[in-house]
Design a protein around this motif. Structure first.
Motif, PDB file in Angstrom:
ATOM      1  N   LYS A  74     -11.726  20.180  25.179  1.00 27.00           N
ATOM      2  CA  LYS A  74     -11.002  21.462  25.178  1.00 27.00           C
ATOM      3  C   LYS A  74     -11.786  22.454  26.023  1.00 27.00           C
ATOM      4  N   ASN A  75     -11.120  23.468  26.506  1.00 22.61           N
ATOM      5  CA  ASN A  75     -11.838  24.561  27.163  1.00 22.61           C
ATOM      6  C   ASN A  75     -12.498  25.409  26.072  1.00 22.61           C
ATOM      7  N   PRO A  76     -13.829  25.573  26.112  1.00 18.90           N
ATOM      8  CA  PRO A  76     -14.491  26.300  25.016  1.00 18.90           C
ATOM      9  C   PRO A  76     -14.224  27.798  25.057  1.00 18.90           C
ATOM     10  N   ALA A  99       0.447  23.341  29.265  1.00 16.59           N
ATOM     11  CA  ALA A  99       0.074  23.226  30.678  1.00 16.59           C
ATOM     12  C   ALA A  99       0.730  24.361  31.453  1.00 16.59           C
ATOM     13  N   TYR A 100       0.024  24.835  32.471  1.00 11.51           N
ATOM     14  CA  TYR A 100       0.552  25.831  33.412  1.00 11.51           C
ATOM     15  C   TYR A 100       1.167  27.046  32.709  1.00 11.51           C
ATOM     16  N   GLY A 101       0.379  27.561  31.747  1.00 13.09           N
ATOM     17  CA  GLY A 101       0.744  28.827  31.119  1.00 13.09           C
ATOM     18  C   GLY A 101       1.765  28.736  29.996  1.00 13.09           C
ATOM     19  N   GLY A 153      -2.319  26.774  17.456  1.00 11.50           N
ATOM     20  CA  GLY A 153      -3.334  27.478  18.232  1.00 11.50           C
ATOM     21  C   GLY A 153      -3.579  26.673  19.494  1.00 11.50           C
ATOM     22  N   TYR A 154      -4.589  27.060  20.243  1.00  8.12           N
ATOM     23  CA  TYR A 154      -4.894  26.330  21.481  1.00  8.12           C
ATOM     24  C   TYR A 154      -5.267  24.875  21.148  1.00  8.12           C
ATOM     25  N   ARG A 155      -4.452  23.935  21.576  1.00  5.18           N
ATOM     26  CA  ARG A 155      -4.597  22.497  21.287  1.00  5.18           C
ATOM     27  C   ARG A 155      -4.863  22.254  19.797  1.00  5.18           C
ATOM     28  N   ASN A 156      -4.139  22.979  18.962  1.00  4.12           N
ATOM     29  CA  ASN A 156      -4.430  22.957  17.542  1.00  4.12           C
ATOM     30  C   ASN A 156      -3.201  23.208  16.685  1.00  4.12           C
ATOM     31  N   GLY A 162      -5.799  12.271  29.747  1.00  2.00           N
ATOM     32  CA  GLY A 162      -5.727  13.682  30.154  1.00  2.00           C
ATOM     33  C   GLY A 162      -7.086  14.345  29.961  1.00  2.00           C
ATOM     34  N   SER A 163      -7.058  15.643  29.694  1.00  2.00           N
ATOM     35  CA  SER A 163      -8.317  16.365  29.483  1.00  2.00           C
ATOM     36  C   SER A 163      -9.064  15.738  28.317  1.00  2.00           C
ATOM     37  N   PHE A 164     -10.320  15.430  28.505  1.00  2.00           N
ATOM     38  CA  PHE A 164     -11.080  14.814  27.404  1.00  2.00           C
ATOM     39  C   PHE A 164     -11.616  15.884  26.452  1.00  2.00           C
ATOM     40  N   ALA A 221     -10.922  13.795  41.136  1.00  2.00           N
ATOM     41  CA  ALA A 221     -10.200  15.020  41.492  1.00  2.00           C
ATOM     42  C   ALA A 221     -10.147  16.021  40.347  1.00  2.00           C
ATOM     43  N   HIS A 222     -10.692  15.673  39.169  1.00  3.39           N
ATOM     44  CA  HIS A 222     -10.698  16.614  38.046  1.00  3.39           C
ATOM     45  C   HIS A 222     -11.784  16.231  37.049  1.00  3.39           C
ATOM     46  N   ALA A 223     -12.751  17.140  36.896  1.00  4.08           N
ATOM     47  CA  ALA A 223     -13.944  16.812  36.112  1.00  4.08           C
ATOM     48  C   ALA A 223     -13.688  16.741  34.602  1.00  4.08           C
ATOM     49  N   LEU A 224     -12.512  17.195  34.152  1.00  2.00           N
ATOM     50  CA  LEU A 224     -12.250  17.191  32.709  1.00  2.00           C
ATOM     51  C   LEU A 224     -11.628  15.874  32.228  1.00  2.00           C
ATOM     52  N   ILE A 279     -18.482  21.157  33.838  1.00  3.55           N
ATOM     53  CA  ILE A 279     -18.836  19.743  34.069  1.00  3.55           C
ATOM     54  C   ILE A 279     -19.026  19.492  35.565  1.00  3.55           C
ATOM     55  N   ASP A 280     -18.099  20.038  36.332  1.00  4.30           N
ATOM     56  CA  ASP A 280     -18.133  19.884  37.792  1.00  4.30           C
ATOM     57  C   ASP A 280     -19.427  20.463  38.371  1.00  4.30           C
ATOM     58  N   SER A 281     -19.823  21.630  37.859  1.00  3.82           N
ATOM     59  CA  SER A 281     -21.000  22.328  38.407  1.00  3.82           C
ATOM     60  C   SER A 281     -22.274  21.509  38.204  1.00  3.82           C
TER      61      SER A 281
HETATM   62  N1  EPU Z   1     -11.931  23.168  38.075  1.00  4.79           N
HETATM   63  C1  EPU Z   1     -13.169  22.827  38.574  1.00  4.79           C
HETATM   64  N2  EPU Z   1     -13.407  21.503  38.796  1.00  4.79           N
HETATM   65  C2  EPU Z   1     -12.482  20.535  38.547  1.00  4.79           C
HETATM   66  C3  EPU Z   1     -11.221  20.904  38.069  1.00  4.79           C
HETATM   67  C4  EPU Z   1     -10.956  22.240  37.834  1.00  4.79           C
HETATM   68  O1  EPU Z   1     -14.031  23.672  38.806  1.00  4.79           O
HETATM   69  O2  EPU Z   1     -12.809  19.359  38.743  1.00  4.79           O
HETATM   70  C5  EPU Z   1     -11.680  24.599  37.810  1.00  4.79           C
HETATM   71  C6  EPU Z   1     -10.831  25.245  38.898  1.00  4.79           C
HETATM   72  O3  EPU Z   1     -11.317  26.535  39.151  1.00  4.79           O
HETATM   73  C7  EPU Z   1      -9.473  25.357  38.252  1.00  4.79           C
HETATM   74  C8  EPU Z   1      -9.841  25.552  36.783  1.00  4.79           C
HETATM   75  O4  EPU Z   1     -11.000  24.737  36.593  1.00  4.79           O
HETATM   76  O5  EPU Z   1      -8.762  26.448  38.744  1.00  4.79           O
HETATM   77  C9  EPU Z   1      -8.766  25.142  35.829  1.00  4.79           C
HETATM   78  O6  EPU Z   1      -8.313  23.810  36.131  1.00  4.79           O
HETATM   79  P1  EPU Z   1      -6.855  23.342  35.708  1.00  4.79           P
HETATM   80  O7  EPU Z   1      -5.842  24.297  36.189  1.00  4.79           O
HETATM   81  O8  EPU Z   1      -6.670  21.910  36.068  1.00  4.79           O
HETATM   82  O9  EPU Z   1      -6.861  23.532  34.137  1.00  4.79           O
HETATM   83  P2  EPU Z   1      -7.828  22.993  32.970  1.00  4.79           P
HETATM   84  O10 EPU Z   1      -8.216  24.197  32.179  1.00  4.79           O
HETATM   85  O11 EPU Z   1      -8.930  22.145  33.476  1.00  4.79           O
HETATM   86  C10 EPU Z   1      -5.868  22.772  31.284  1.00  4.79           C
HETATM   87  C11 EPU Z   1      -5.367  21.763  30.306  1.00  4.79           C
HETATM   88  C12 EPU Z   1      -4.600  20.661  31.029  1.00  4.79           C
HETATM   89  C13 EPU Z   1      -3.450  21.283  31.808  1.00  4.79           C
HETATM   90  C14 EPU Z   1      -4.040  22.309  32.776  1.00  4.79           C
HETATM   91  C15 EPU Z   1      -2.979  23.047  33.558  1.00  4.79           C
HETATM   92  C16 EPU Z   1      -6.969  21.800  28.497  1.00  4.79           C
HETATM   93  C17 EPU Z   1      -8.060  21.074  27.772  1.00  4.79           C
HETATM   94  N3  EPU Z   1      -6.482  21.189  29.555  1.00  4.79           N
HETATM   95  O12 EPU Z   1      -6.831  22.117  32.097  1.00  4.79           O
HETATM   96  O13 EPU Z   1      -4.043  19.820  30.054  1.00  4.79           O
HETATM   97  O14 EPU Z   1      -2.710  20.318  32.519  1.00  4.79           O
HETATM   98  O15 EPU Z   1      -4.798  23.293  32.040  1.00  4.79           O
HETATM   99  O16 EPU Z   1      -2.359  23.957  32.743  1.00  4.79           O
HETATM  100  O17 EPU Z   1      -6.580  22.886  28.085  1.00  4.79           O
HETATM  101  C18 EPU Z   1      -4.458  17.849  28.775  1.00  4.79           C
HETATM  102  O18 EPU Z   1      -4.460  18.595  27.787  1.00  4.79           O
HETATM  103  O19 EPU Z   1      -4.627  16.617  28.687  1.00  4.79           O
HETATM  104  C19 EPU Z   1      -4.283  18.456  30.092  1.00  4.79           C
HETATM  105  C20 EPU Z   1      -4.330  17.740  31.222  1.00  4.79           C
END
Ligand code: EPU
Length: 339
Positions: free
Chosen positions: A242-244, A130-132, A163-166, A238-240, A297-300, A279-281
């Protein structure tokens, strides 16, 4: 001495809060109990599931085997020099207790990973981040037991193939190892990572002039509280997804067609696309179907508002995957372990 329970409910042991039952259930509190249990011929051939806080798992039915809940809870400094401290934590320690222990002592490294639900034993499996920062950045080694043989092994950082979530524990060694403890190396000379996202703005809002391990941890907590549902209040893992990661050609086409697309380069030829943005879009944020929903508040983040079943959550996830694939040609992979 541990007790083996039959048909044990798992609802309170998974942060999604879905109903499921374990055919057998054992709560184990130390290495000797773990070894005794693993070597018990009565349970040796049954499927085994290690539950480590239950914060990254979705049960879609009952588990027809043994669920092992680890309560191995020690934390100790195992080595120290002028610059670093090595802290060993048992698999059953709450991740955030480890983060707080380090922050209380002003040892830097894990503060960006504040408030992540779950236990230490699960952190290396999916290389939480998280957060870099990812746990691999401070990871030193882990001790594990091979479930089939009871043999104890040590894994270096290199051997874990993070690796990334791996990690190797999600591939070749999936379901084969039980992590006993993990050792992290923390720094006494605070080198902070405040580049990601809104950490800097949050520190400014908090009026922090002198950045410390604790103040970064607090900034991260405030950001998480604002965006992510707390599992004690609303069931979630948490995030359901991974970021592809896509190749640069796919990224150029996508970003041309969708100028708002959020993505970051991973290397010279690949980009990581924000799954939350995708997902949000498509209008999923805040959608609810029965008690299963997408967090407002968070689409993931998929949530259970009360009595959703694992199957209902999976159905919602499948519809989201289909909709993202149809719109963008991208397959989303779950980050959560589906059982
Ligand atoms: N965003 C949207 N819509 C939303 C939420 C976010 O468009 O509803 C966009 C925003 O532009 C935002 C960007 O997505 O700037 C990234 O969002 P965020 O910083 O929350 O990061 P994330 O990529 O969605 C990842 C991790 C999280 C971790 C955050 C912060 C994964 C799968 N998830 O989320 O980890 O907290 O970064 O570093 O990599 C987890 O693994 O369970 C988790 C919560």
């Amino acid at each position: 001495m541990f007790e083996i329970k039959k048909y044990h409910p798992l609802k309170s042991l998974n942060t999604f809060g879905v109903e499921a039952t374990a055919k057998y259930f054992a709560e184990l509190t130390c290495r000797d109990e773990i070894l005794e249990f693993i070597n018990n011929p009565e349970y040796q051939h049954l499927p085994k599931l290690i539950l480590n806080g239950g914060s990254n798992i979705l049960f879609t039915g009952d588990f027809d085997g043994v669920v092992m809940k680890l309560n191995t809870g020690h934390m100790k400094v195992v080595k120290e020099d002028n610059d670093n401290v090595w802290v060993e934590a048992g698999a059953g320690v709450k991740w955030d207790d480890l983060v707080n222990f380090c922050a209380d002592n002003d040892w830097a490294g894990l503060e960006n990973l504040s408030m992540i639900p779950g236990n230490v034993g699960a952190a290396p499996v999916q290389n939480i981040g998280a957060y870099g920062v990812e746990q691999k950045d401070c990871f030193c080694r882990l001790q594990a037991v091979e479930l089939a043989t009871g043999k104890e092994l040590e894994f270096s950082k290199h051997a874990c193939l993070f690796g990334y979530r791996n990690s190797i524990f999600k591939h070749e060694l999936k379901g084969k190892m039980l992590i006993l403890s993990v050792t992290y190396r923390l720094s006494k000379n605070s080198k902070f990572n405040t580049q990601y996202g809104t950490i800097k703005q949050e520190l400014e809002k908090m009026d922090v002039r002198h950045i410390t391990v604790k103040s970064i941890g607090e900034a991260v907590r405030r950001i998480r509280r604002a965006k992510l549902p707390m599992p004690e209040e609303v069931g979630n893992a948490g995030s359901f997804f991974k970021n592809p990661v896509v190749d640069k050609h796919k990224y150029y086409i996508l970003s041309n067609d969708h100028p708002g697309l959020v993505a970051h380069p991973v290397d010279k030829t690949h980009y990581k696309i924000s799954a939350a943005w995708l997902i949000d879009s498509l209008g999923w944020k805040g959608k609810q179907r029965g008690d299963a929903g997408v967090w407002h508040a968070h689409a993931l983040v998929l949530v259970n508002y009360g009595n959703a079943t694992g199957k209902q959550i999976i159905n919602l996830a499948d519809d989201i995957r289909r909709s993202v694939f149809n719109a963008y040609g991208i397959e989303l992979d779950p980050e959560v372990v589906i059982v």
